[in-house]
Write a protein that holds these residues in place. Structure first.
Motif, short mmCIF file in Angstrom:
data_model
loop_
_atom_site.label_atom_id
_atom_site.label_comp_id
_atom_site.label_asym_id
_atom_site.label_seq_id
_atom_site.Cartn_x
_atom_site.Cartn_y
_atom_site.Cartn_z
N SER A 283 0.80 -1.23 0.00
CA SER A 283 0.00 0.00 0.00
C SER A 283 0.83 1.27 0.00
CB SER A 283 -0.93 0.02 1.22
OG SER A 283 -1.80 -1.08 1.20
N PHE A 284 2.15 1.16 0.09
CA PHE A 284 2.98 2.35 0.23
C PHE A 284 2.81 3.30 -0.95
CE2 PHE A 284 7.02 4.60 -0.47
CZ PHE A 284 7.09 5.30 0.72
N MET A 285 2.84 2.76 -2.16
CA MET A 285 2.73 3.63 -3.32
C MET A 285 1.37 4.33 -3.36
SD MET A 285 4.69 4.73 -5.61
CE MET A 285 5.98 3.51 -5.77
N GLY A 286 0.33 3.63 -2.94
CA GLY A 286 -0.98 4.25 -2.88
C GLY A 286 -1.02 5.40 -1.90
N LEU A 287 -0.36 5.25 -0.76
CA LEU A 287 -0.30 6.33 0.22
C LEU A 287 0.38 7.56 -0.36
CD1 LEU A 287 0.67 4.46 3.52
CD2 LEU A 287 -1.46 5.65 3.05
N MET A 288 1.48 7.34 -1.08
CA MET A 288 2.21 8.46 -1.65
C MET A 288 1.40 9.16 -2.75
SD MET A 288 4.89 8.51 0.18
CE MET A 288 3.91 7.76 1.50
N LEU A 289 0.76 8.38 -3.57
CA LEU A 289 0.05 8.96 -4.72
C LEU A 289 -1.28 9.59 -4.34
CD1 LEU A 289 0.88 6.20 -7.34
CD2 LEU A 289 1.57 8.60 -7.46
N THR A 290 -1.79 9.28 -3.16
CA THR A 290 -3.06 9.89 -2.74
C THR A 290 -2.88 10.90 -1.62
OG1 THR A 290 -3.42 8.01 -1.25
CG2 THR A 290 -4.43 7.88 -3.42
N ALA A 291 -1.65 11.15 -1.21
CA ALA A 291 -1.38 12.17 -0.18
C ALA A 291 -1.63 13.56 -0.76
CB ALA A 291 0.05 12.04 0.32
N ARG A 292 -1.99 14.51 0.10
CA ARG A 292 -2.27 15.88 -0.32
C ARG A 292 -1.53 16.88 0.56
NH1 ARG A 292 -3.44 13.32 -3.79
NH2 ARG A 292 -5.37 13.12 -4.99
N ASP A 293 -1.04 17.92 -0.06
CA ASP A 293 -0.42 19.03 0.65
C ASP A 293 -1.50 19.83 1.35
OD1 ASP A 293 0.76 21.48 1.41
OD2 ASP A 293 2.31 21.23 -0.12
N LYS A 294 -1.39 20.01 2.65
CA LYS A 294 -2.47 20.66 3.40
C LYS A 294 -2.60 22.15 3.07
CE LYS A 294 0.00 22.01 7.60
NZ LYS A 294 0.04 21.86 9.06
N THR A 295 -1.56 22.75 2.50
CA THR A 295 -1.64 24.18 2.21
C THR A 295 -2.46 24.48 0.97
OG1 THR A 295 0.43 24.07 0.93
CG2 THR A 295 0.59 24.60 3.30
N ASN A 296 -2.45 23.57 -0.02
CA ASN A 296 -3.17 23.86 -1.26
C ASN A 296 -3.95 22.67 -1.81
OD1 ASN A 296 -1.15 22.20 -2.33
ND2 ASN A 296 0.10 23.95 -2.99
N GLY A 297 -3.90 21.53 -1.11
CA GLY A 297 -4.66 20.36 -1.55
C GLY A 297 -4.07 19.63 -2.74
N SER A 298 -2.87 20.02 -3.18
CA SER A 298 -2.29 19.39 -4.36
C SER A 298 -1.66 18.05 -4.02
CB SER A 298 -1.24 20.31 -4.98
OG SER A 298 -0.17 20.49 -4.08
N ALA A 299 -1.60 17.19 -5.01
CA ALA A 299 -0.95 15.89 -4.85
C ALA A 299 0.56 16.05 -4.98
CB ALA A 299 -1.47 14.92 -5.91
N LEU A 300 1.28 15.03 -4.53
CA LEU A 300 2.71 15.01 -4.75
C LEU A 300 2.99 14.86 -6.25
CD1 LEU A 300 3.92 12.58 -1.93
CD2 LEU A 300 4.16 15.06 -1.97
N SER A 301 4.01 15.53 -6.71
CA SER A 301 4.43 15.35 -8.10
C SER A 301 5.03 13.96 -8.26
CB SER A 301 5.48 16.40 -8.47
OG SER A 301 6.67 16.19 -7.71
N ASP A 302 5.11 13.51 -9.51
CA ASP A 302 5.74 12.21 -9.75
C ASP A 302 7.17 12.19 -9.22
OD1 ASP A 302 3.44 11.29 -10.88
OD2 ASP A 302 4.25 11.04 -12.91
#
Length: 585
Positions: A359-378
């Protein structure tokens, strides 16, 4: 006359930082260090860990030295180190060559991230190492260790010596693949001629190269020049234009690991098209305090809602109430503890359920920056995957290699470990619920980590307000300070029989050998930036020891006592740990 004046001014400009910190930190003792080269000559001759140990013995618990042009302030006092690690959250990695996109990618990893970015990433990582997840990993760790034992039987039959350090690295990388990503890296393939085995061998070689070729003592000449010359852009240009063999190997190794990480990202997106569409445009169905996760990972919502902006309040409350020896665990569990305080039943159920392996990759790809709601870049996701792969491979392999070495070098330790293993049962799988049945195996691991910590020092950047390093020296903001844990974990002031391998010091019967300070054992660091995967590593090491010694023992090849060490990025066996595999009847 004018050219001479220009040269003189250039020399003064280059020397001014050296002269300034020489004067500013004149009250801190340390060896003489010529400009630019600093103390590199004895470091190359002795190794950084041994040179720093000599400085500790000669100058005391607080000293300075120069790694080329950069000054290092060092404390070998565990109490000062604890204050430093708990108060300061940012790490400093100075003098990094900026060569290509891999350097930009790696600068986004959890290990080097700063401030709010680091807090966001840690929240995204944290569910991976909660108790429920560790329970689901145990079976995979057990399977990997059993496969390694099976693989080593061929060496036992032939009588050919093997390097257990490298053999254990095959296993630890296999564990990372199965637990974090739900894939087989093929590092334990029995058929060496298969294409899958070749891919696994390439990944192993890439990991080994990163840790060896990325160090100042064994790496590219450009890494050395970057540490010495006050012209990083010029050195970077020369390195990109005319790379030497070692640098070329390092670039290729990083490219291999990045390619594996991108492949894992693409496979996850292909398997989760609905979630992948959300990660592509930076939106999500729901958020909790700025971090969102896919429906199958609700724990991240629970954690993110609990952690304060500065990771001190909840952590401190738990840490203050925890026993001295468990303070770091209390800090790591503080978010979950705070969540339990808000909604006990739901939080406990979620924590106990954990997440499925992979599940680690799923956690990274669905995480959001709390300041602007954006996802992590690739690139940021690749950085996290690179971090997990490399750290999960090297540090646990080193620790287990030191365990095998010391067990083989101390027959009484081996006899007691075998008795504990046999009492549990030969050939019996090790389940998560059974881990408490191996106190001596855990003591062996902890003692190996005391004498041979993979990370010999920990860096912190002093924040605003400064830090009182000594009564005479107040370190200003922005300065780097190193905690020399290799020094205080071997210090007779804190450890009776400090240089002896005595696992019993970790058991009730060995109270007379126990540490005199609760802060004198920190192989995983301490404070908010303590290694997030420390329980994962301890669990893997315990399971591996039990499974391996159920089947075989290991006899050291002559000439390895004492074990030669080298300080690269981690502390590792210089020439490996060569053994003859002896099957148990």
């Amino acid at each position: 006359m004018l050219p001479l004046l220009v040269i003189a001014l250039a020399v003064v400009a280059c020397l001014s930082p050296w002269l300034k910190n020489r004067w500013q930190y004149r009250h801190i003792p340390g060896p003489f260090a010529p400009p630019f080269i600093g103390n590199l000559l004895p470091i190359f001759r002795m190794g950084l860990h041994e040179y720093m140990m000599q400085c500790r013995l000669r100058y005391g618990k607080t000293f300075k030295l120069y790694l080329g042009k950069s000054m290092l302030l060092v404390t070998a006092d565990p109490e000062v180190a604890r204050k430093l690690n708990y108060r300061m959250n940012n790490r400093v990695i100075q003098g990094q060559l900026q060569l290509n996109e891999d350097d930009q990618i790696n600068s986004q990893g959890l290990v080097v991230a700063r401030d709010e970015r680091w807090r966001m990433l840690r929240l995204a990582w944290q569910p991976t190492f909660q108790s429920g997840c560790l329970e689901s990993y145990a079976e995979l760790m057990d399977s990997s260790a059993a496969q390694l034992a099976q693989s080593l039987r061929a060496a036992a039959d032939s009588g050919e010596p093997v390097d257990m350090w490298r053999e254990l690295g095959r296993m630890t990388l296999h564990v990372v693949g199965s637990t974090a990503y739900g894939v087989d890296f093929h590092t334990l393939e029995q058929d060496a001629s298969s294409g899958a085995a070749a891919e696994g061998a390439e990944l192993i070689q890439a990991c080994q190269t990163v840790f060896a070729a990325g160090s100042i003592t064994r790496g590219s000449i450009y890494i050395l020049l970057n540490a010495v010359l006050p012209a990083p852009r010029l050195v970077g240009w020369a390195a990109r234009t005319m790379p030497d063999k070692r640098l070329t190997q390092l670039i290729q190794a990083r490219r291999t690991i990045r390619s594996v990480s991108m492949d894992l990202i693409n496979k996850w997106r292909a398997a989760h098209p609905a979630a992948a569409s959300g990660t592509a445009n930076g939106t999500a169905n729901g958020t909790a305090n700025g971090i969102a996760a896919a429906a199958e990972t609700p724990l991240i919502e629970e954690i993110s809602a609990a952690v304060p902006a500065a990771p001190a309040a909840a952590a401190a409350a738990v840490a203050d109430a925890a026993p001295a020896g468990s303070r770091d665990q209390a800090v790591d569990e503080a978010p979950a503890a705070a969540a339990v305080g808000k909604g006990k039943g739901e939080a406990v159920r979620r924590k106990g359920a954990g997440m499925a392996p992979g599940s680690f990759m799923g956690l990274m790809l669905t995480a959001r920056d709390k300041t602007n709601g954006s996802a992590l870049s690739d690139a940021a996701v690749v950085a996290q995957a690179n971090t997990f792969t490399l750290a999960g491979y090297e540090t646990t392999a080193n620790t287990l290699a030191y365990c095998v070495y010391n067990i083989a070098a101390h027959p009484e330790v081996q006899a007691r470990l075998l008795a504990e293993v046999d009492a549990y049962g030969r050939g019996r799988k090790v389940a998560y619920k059974d881990l408490d049945q191996f106190p001596y195996a855990e003591a062996v691991v902890r003692e190996a980590l005391r004498l041979y910590p993979p990370a010999t020092m920990i860096s912190r950047e002093v924040k605003a307000g400064g830090f009182p390093l000594t009564p005479q020296v107040h370190v200003p903001a922005g300065q780097q300070v190193m905690s020399f844990l290799y020094g205080y974990q071997r210090d007779p002031e804190y450890w009776p029989a400090a240089l002896e391998f005595r696992p019993e010091r970790w058991l009730p019967e060995g109270a007379a050998l126990a540490a005199k300070s609760p802060d004198a054992w920190t192989p995983f660091g301490s404070g908010a930036r303590m290694c997030i995967g420390w329980r994962f590593a301890l669990q893997e090491a315990k399971i591996a020891l039990v499974r391996l010694y159920q089947d075989q023992t290991y006899q050291l090849q002559p000439g390895q006592v004492p074990l030669a060490l080298q300080q690269n990025i981690t502390l590792s066996p210089r020439n490996g740990v060569w053994v003859t595999v002896v099957p148990r009847s």
